[in-house]
Write a protein that holds these residues in place. Structure first.
Motif, PDB file in Angstrom:
ATOM      1  N   ASP A  50    -112.121  21.020 -19.602  1.00 53.05           N
ATOM      2  CA  ASP A  50    -113.450  20.423 -19.649  1.00 53.05           C
ATOM      3  C   ASP A  50    -113.566  19.346 -18.583  1.00 53.05           C
ATOM      4  O   ASP A  50    -112.598  18.638 -18.296  1.00 53.05           O
ATOM      5  N   PHE A  51    -114.747  19.193 -18.009  1.00 61.71           N
ATOM      6  CA  PHE A  51    -114.958  18.227 -16.928  1.00 61.71           C
ATOM      7  C   PHE A  51    -115.340  16.841 -17.452  1.00 61.71           C
ATOM      8  O   PHE A  51    -115.678  15.974 -16.676  1.00 61.71           O
ATOM      9  N   ASN A  52    -115.259  16.648 -18.758  1.00 68.45           N
ATOM     10  CA  ASN A  52    -115.717  15.393 -19.332  1.00 68.45           C
ATOM     11  C   ASN A  52    -114.565  14.393 -19.495  1.00 68.45           C
ATOM     12  O   ASN A  52    -113.450  14.602 -19.004  1.00 68.45           O
ATOM     13  N   LEU A  53    -114.854  13.312 -20.227  1.00 63.70           N
ATOM     14  CA  LEU A  53    -113.878  12.258 -20.465  1.00 63.70           C
ATOM     15  C   LEU A  53    -112.984  12.597 -21.651  1.00 63.70           C
ATOM     16  O   LEU A  53    -111.752  12.601 -21.542  1.00 63.70           O
ATOM     17  N   VAL A  54    -113.603  12.900 -22.770  1.00 62.20           N
ATOM     18  CA  VAL A  54    -112.851  13.216 -23.991  1.00 62.20           C
ATOM     19  C   VAL A  54    -113.746  14.019 -24.925  1.00 62.20           C
ATOM     20  O   VAL A  54    -114.977  13.932 -24.865  1.00 62.20           O
TER      21      VAL A  54
END
Length: 205
Positions: A50-54
């Motif tokens: 995933d390209f997100n933070l968490v």
């Protein structure tokens, strides 16, 4: 300047924290192009980062589609009490071992995304994962709930120059990069542009 923003700081400054309730249809299946040799696993969602933070995942539900509309939610009859003991959310560790997440009923799984690995120059690592099907459980769909925390839209998908200088090199950023999945995220794009790319990919699945 601060070389490593804390995850809490980035989360608090996030422009986007979507909650997603996703249903994986029993009849839907995709080929995984990341693992092709000797892979007998069927997938709802192939291997990716995933390209997100968490992301925070709640335990998933497996639903017998033939009886669910009648209000009868059939439970697993297998020895493993958790229906995700062999499929569902699959994780991959640094040794290459694939492990079903099998989140317990009273647990939440916290999974780090690519932005966390890039922001910390590899000091913290995101996890490659997939959503696998189980061939023996025909007619069952899967219901999943997750909270996705993205960083500030203007943040860049790369480590800061100050951090790389302090660490001496950036070789650690992409260490243990499974099938170059992290390399695809290490673009220097803004979080917003990275999300748009991921959204485009996700909508094709």
């Amino acid at each position: 300047s601060q070389m490593i923003p804390t995850l809490r700081q980035m989360a608090e400054e996030s422009n986007f924290l979507p909650a997603r309730l996703v249903y994986y249809d029993a009849n839907f299946e995709r080929e995984d192009k990341i693992i092709t040799e000797d892979d007998q696993q069927s997938y709802w969602l192939p291997w990716h980062v995933d390209f997100n933070l968490v992301t925070a995942f709640a335990p998933a539900m497996w639903i017998n589609e033939a009886t669910a509309l009648k209000g009868d939610f059939e439970k697993s009859e297998e020895n493993c009490e958790n229906p995700e003991c062999r499929a569902g959310l699959l994780l991959r560790n640094f040794e290459g071992k694939i492990i079903p997440a099998a989140i317990g009923e009273d647990s939440i799984l916290i999974q780090l995304g690519a932005l966390t690995q890039l922001t910390t120059a590899g000091l913290l690592r995101c996890g490659p994962h997939a959503v696998g099907k189980e061939s023996s459980r025909t007619g069952f769909g899967r219901l999943s709930f997750g909270l996705f925390v993205y960083g500030p839209w203007k943040a860049k998908m790369k480590p800061s120059e100050e951090l790389l200088k302090a660490l001496g090199d950036d070789n650690n950023v992409l260490k243990y990069d499974f099938r170059r999945l992290m390399e695809k995220a290490y673009t220097g794009d803004t979080v917003l542009d990275g999300y748009k790319k991921f959204e485009s990919y996700y909508n094709k699945t």
